[in-house]
Design a protein around this motif. Sequence first.
Motif, PDB file in Angstrom:
ATOM      1  N   MET A  42       0.838  -1.169   0.000  1.00  0.00           N
ATOM      2  CA  MET A  42       0.000   0.000   0.000  1.00  0.00           C
ATOM      3  C   MET A  42       0.891   1.243   0.000  1.00  0.00           C
ATOM      4  O   MET A  42       1.975   1.237   0.563  1.00  0.00           O
ATOM      5  CB  MET A  42      -0.896  -0.015   1.245  1.00  0.00           C
ATOM      6  N   THR A  43       0.427   2.313  -0.623  1.00  0.00           N
ATOM      7  CA  THR A  43       1.188   3.553  -0.704  1.00  0.00           C
ATOM      8  C   THR A  43       0.635   4.582   0.289  1.00  0.00           C
ATOM      9  O   THR A  43      -0.466   4.415   0.829  1.00  0.00           O
ATOM     10  CB  THR A  43       1.111   4.153  -2.113  1.00  0.00           C
ATOM     11  N   LEU A  44       1.388   5.647   0.484  1.00  0.00           N
ATOM     12  CA  LEU A  44       0.942   6.740   1.345  1.00  0.00           C
ATOM     13  C   LEU A  44      -0.361   7.320   0.808  1.00  0.00           C
ATOM     14  O   LEU A  44      -1.297   7.588   1.565  1.00  0.00           O
ATOM     15  CB  LEU A  44       2.037   7.816   1.345  1.00  0.00           C
ATOM     16  N   LYS A  45      -0.423   7.498  -0.494  1.00  0.00           N
ATOM     17  CA  LYS A  45      -1.614   8.037  -1.149  1.00  0.00           C
ATOM     18  C   LYS A  45      -2.834   7.144  -0.893  1.00  0.00           C
ATOM     19  O   LYS A  45      -3.911   7.630  -0.581  1.00  0.00           O
ATOM     20  CB  LYS A  45      -1.334   8.183  -2.644  1.00  0.00           C
ATOM     21  N   GLU A  46      -2.643   5.831  -0.988  1.00  0.00           N
ATOM     22  CA  GLU A  46      -3.746   4.891  -0.732  1.00  0.00           C
ATOM     23  C   GLU A  46      -4.160   4.916   0.739  1.00  0.00           C
ATOM     24  O   GLU A  46      -5.346   4.833   1.057  1.00  0.00           O
ATOM     25  CB  GLU A  46      -3.337   3.475  -1.143  1.00  0.00           C
TER      26      GLU A  46
ATOM     27  N   LYS B  75      -7.979   6.174   3.240  1.00  0.00           N
ATOM     28  CA  LYS B  75      -8.669   5.384   4.267  1.00  0.00           C
ATOM     29  C   LYS B  75      -8.983   6.193   5.528  1.00  0.00           C
ATOM     30  O   LYS B  75      -9.528   5.667   6.482  1.00  0.00           O
ATOM     31  CB  LYS B  75      -7.828   4.170   4.654  1.00  0.00           C
ATOM     32  N   THR B  76      -8.596   7.470   5.525  1.00  0.00           N
ATOM     33  CA  THR B  76      -8.819   8.317   6.692  1.00  0.00           C
ATOM     34  C   THR B  76      -9.091   9.737   6.207  1.00  0.00           C
ATOM     35  O   THR B  76      -9.372   9.949   5.036  1.00  0.00           O
ATOM     36  CB  THR B  76      -7.600   8.245   7.657  1.00  0.00           C
ATOM     37  N   THR B  77      -8.992  10.709   7.112  1.00  0.00           N
ATOM     38  CA  THR B  77      -9.199  12.105   6.722  1.00  0.00           C
ATOM     39  C   THR B  77      -7.949  12.919   7.032  1.00  0.00           C
ATOM     40  O   THR B  77      -7.157  12.553   7.906  1.00  0.00           O
ATOM     41  CB  THR B  77     -10.383  12.733   7.488  1.00  0.00           C
ATOM     42  N   ILE B  78      -7.798  14.003   6.328  1.00  0.00           N
ATOM     43  CA  ILE B  78      -6.670  14.903   6.567  1.00  0.00           C
ATOM     44  C   ILE B  78      -6.706  15.412   8.003  1.00  0.00           C
ATOM     45  O   ILE B  78      -5.677  15.462   8.685  1.00  0.00           O
ATOM     46  CB  ILE B  78      -6.662  16.047   5.529  1.00  0.00           C
TER      47      ILE B  78
ATOM     48  N   GLU C 242      -2.778  17.673   1.363  1.00  0.00           N
ATOM     49  CA  GLU C 242      -3.610  17.940   0.184  1.00  0.00           C
ATOM     50  C   GLU C 242      -2.822  17.679  -1.097  1.00  0.00           C
ATOM     51  O   GLU C 242      -3.361  17.169  -2.073  1.00  0.00           O
ATOM     52  CB  GLU C 242      -4.143  19.376   0.230  1.00  0.00           C
ATOM     53  N   PHE C 243      -1.532  18.008  -1.069  1.00  0.00           N
ATOM     54  CA  PHE C 243      -0.661  17.734  -2.216  1.00  0.00           C
ATOM     55  C   PHE C 243      -0.591  16.226  -2.471  1.00  0.00           C
ATOM     56  O   PHE C 243      -0.718  15.776  -3.610  1.00  0.00           O
ATOM     57  CB  PHE C 243       0.739  18.310  -1.955  1.00  0.00           C
ATOM     58  N   ILE C 244      -0.371  15.447  -1.408  1.00  0.00           N
ATOM     59  CA  ILE C 244      -0.315  13.982  -1.545  1.00  0.00           C
ATOM     60  C   ILE C 244      -1.616  13.461  -2.128  1.00  0.00           C
ATOM     61  O   ILE C 244      -1.628  12.642  -3.038  1.00  0.00           O
ATOM     62  CB  ILE C 244      -0.041  13.304  -0.188  1.00  0.00           C
ATOM     63  N   ASP C 245      -2.726  13.960  -1.588  1.00  0.00           N
ATOM     64  CA  ASP C 245      -4.042  13.502  -2.017  1.00  0.00           C
ATOM     65  C   ASP C 245      -4.279  13.800  -3.500  1.00  0.00           C
ATOM     66  O   ASP C 245      -4.873  13.001  -4.213  1.00  0.00           O
ATOM     67  CB  ASP C 245      -5.121  14.162  -1.157  1.00  0.00           C
TER      68      ASP C 245
ATOM     69  N   ALA D  33       4.451   9.781  -1.987  1.00  0.00           N
ATOM     70  CA  ALA D  33       3.027   9.482  -2.177  1.00  0.00           C
ATOM     71  C   ALA D  33       2.806   8.143  -2.864  1.00  0.00           C
ATOM     72  O   ALA D  33       1.846   7.434  -2.564  1.00  0.00           O
ATOM     73  CB  ALA D  33       2.353  10.598  -2.967  1.00  0.00           C
ATOM     74  N   ASN D  34       3.715   7.781  -3.781  1.00  0.00           N
ATOM     75  CA  ASN D  34       3.496   6.597  -4.621  1.00  0.00           C
ATOM     76  C   ASN D  34       4.415   5.414  -4.328  1.00  0.00           C
ATOM     77  O   ASN D  34       4.303   4.376  -4.966  1.00  0.00           O
ATOM     78  CB  ASN D  34       3.624   6.998  -6.095  1.00  0.00           C
TER      79      ASN D  34
END
Length: 149
Positions: A1-5, A9-12, A38-41, A100-101
Amino acid sequence: MTLKEMLKKTTIDSVLNELLISYPECIADKHHYKSVLEFIDSTPTINFNDFMIMVSLIDPSEDDGYEEDIDEEAYLSIAGYSEKENLHFALGFSRWEEWANAEIVIQEDLELKTEELLAMCLYEMTFYGFNQDEIASELEDLEKGIMLH
């Protein structure tokens, strides 16, 4: 799983709350951390395999020569690992798109909440600042300094 993924699964806000619990000194820069999340997202998902993010518990007491009350206690480590080069390295100067990836590999017996892991990564990502160009410039200065010696 990546940071982006994981972020999906949660909120900022949940990650920011965990960040401030773990690193209360970050409160003044909360808006900067939110911008990085937000950039990661919003970063495009790409197939990235230059390195993995390794999360593990480092326990100095397991090393020979450990001296109680002198050496450090166990701590969590977040480091990059390039399989191709068989090399572990600090991630502080890595691009946030890569963070992120990159695939995250968590030590098997380590239990962390998603928000806790994301907060730790966020803290590490921004260790040298909140502007990627300035971070890249800092790395360049560091590399020039090493070459001069």
